[in-house]
Write an enzyme that holds these catalytic residues in place. Sequence first.
Site, PDB file in Angstrom:
ATOM      1  N   GLU A  78      -4.253   2.588  -3.725  1.00 50.57           N
ATOM      2  CA  GLU A  78      -3.342   2.176  -3.847  1.00 50.57           C
ATOM      3  C   GLU A  78      -2.946   1.041  -4.007  1.00 50.57           C
ATOM      4  O   GLU A  78      -1.556   0.521  -3.239  1.00 50.57           O
ATOM      5  CB  GLU A  78      -2.720   3.561  -3.249  1.00 50.57           C
ATOM      6  N   ASP A  86      -2.211   9.098 -10.275  1.00 52.02           N
ATOM      7  CA  ASP A  86      -2.904   7.707 -11.097  1.00 52.02           C
ATOM      8  C   ASP A  86      -0.768   7.175 -12.039  1.00 52.02           C
ATOM      9  O   ASP A  86      -0.587   6.141 -11.665  1.00 52.02           O
ATOM     10  CB  ASP A  86      -2.830   8.535 -12.371  1.00 52.02           C
ATOM     11  N   ASP A 135       1.065  -1.285  -0.340  1.00 51.38           N
ATOM     12  CA  ASP A 135       0.305   0.274   0.329  1.00 51.38           C
ATOM     13  C   ASP A 135       0.016   1.013   0.030  1.00 51.38           C
ATOM     14  O   ASP A 135       1.746   1.247   1.138  1.00 51.38           O
ATOM     15  CB  ASP A 135      -0.584  -0.497   1.173  1.00 51.38           C
ATOM     16  N   ASN A 150      -1.847  12.974  -3.649  1.00 56.73           N
ATOM     17  CA  ASN A 150      -2.995  13.210  -4.737  1.00 56.73           C
ATOM     18  C   ASN A 150      -3.676  14.967  -4.081  1.00 56.73           C
ATOM     19  O   ASN A 150      -3.953  15.528  -5.175  1.00 56.73           O
ATOM     20  CB  ASN A 150      -4.177  12.662  -4.429  1.00 56.73           C
TER      21      ASN A 150
END
Length: 389
Positions: free
Chosen positions: A294, A268, A251, A259
């Site tokens: 993620e 992304d 993760d 973000n």
Amino acid sequence: MGENFAFLLPVVLTLFGVAFLVVGRFGNRAALLWGAGYLCAAVGFLVPLLEVVVPIPVVAMTADAAFLSAFFLYSQALVTHFAARRLMAVRLGVVAVAYASTSLAVLVGESLRFELFINDIACSTLLLIAILASWRRSHSRIDRVLFGAVGFVIAETTVRTMVFFFMAGLPAMGAFIGSTYAYVMQVTATIGALVMALTALASVALRIVERHRKASEEDPLTGLLNRRGFEQLVGEGARAPKAEAAIIVADIDWFKSVNDRYGHAAGDEAIREVAALLNTLSWPGLAVARFGGEEFIAYLPNCRLQDAHTLANTVRIALSGRDLGRIGIDSSITASFGVAVTAAGDHTIHDAISRADRLLYLAKSRGRNRVVSSAAEVPEQTGVKLFRV
């Protein structure tokens, strides 16, 4: 009987053309090309029936154009289907030379014999070029059957026109309808059209099914497996493998901050970076999936805990040292990993996934950017939760 075939063949070809166009609506360009080709061929066989009301030279040149168009579209469908070299200039050259030659045979030489010979040989050549360009790209049995069907059409067209050319004498331009050649052509063309159409339809349909299956089992952002694809590959509900297998769950750390600071496009790209690193792990039978957001999982069959820990740590180090300036991120990104292996008491592979997930949670709680793989460090928890942040 000949008149029946004369009317039947355009109908058969039209039905195949419409069938291909319907299939093409599912996003297959090759099917649209096959459909357009069969409709052109239907026109080619229908036009000679108009000799009683249309001048013979017009009928002949229109039919020649229709057949050349049909076989050009067939060849285009083949190279498109197999993603082969298109050789467009070569095939267009064949069409141009053939049509110019048949026009001379019709308008100047008034020779049905030369007209049919040139046109049929050109049609066979168009298919042969496509076959040679696509041959090495066949990967399934139905593809090879399709090549066989196209080869049959090439052989049938070539042999038929050669026999007619050397044995027919000098028939008049208006002698095609009702001739033995016309009857033989209609019969053999019906067989060839049927065989080629059915195999092409089957091959196209299987490609469409495979594309949709792949889309349903792949993550569109990374190209990795998605949850469904992973469970299909590993075996949803299957018993845990007898040989020891490892599970790595990963993760990205502080992904929401990535973000918020750099934007979702950069986020992304960061996900793609992690996916690429996981996917390059060198292990036989490796399966890597993105389970959403993620969150990632890797399945390594016949892998010991130590080896899986080393591989996960290799990815962790590579990610933290990666320069991400090219994707608009000017700071390092890290990830946390949980590693577990299957155990004798496991009922399914999901038991190992659950343990790896708890180890991931432990890595997060201990400061992130680390790999945890010791079962002794995992507190007992109820329920199964994957990829806890």
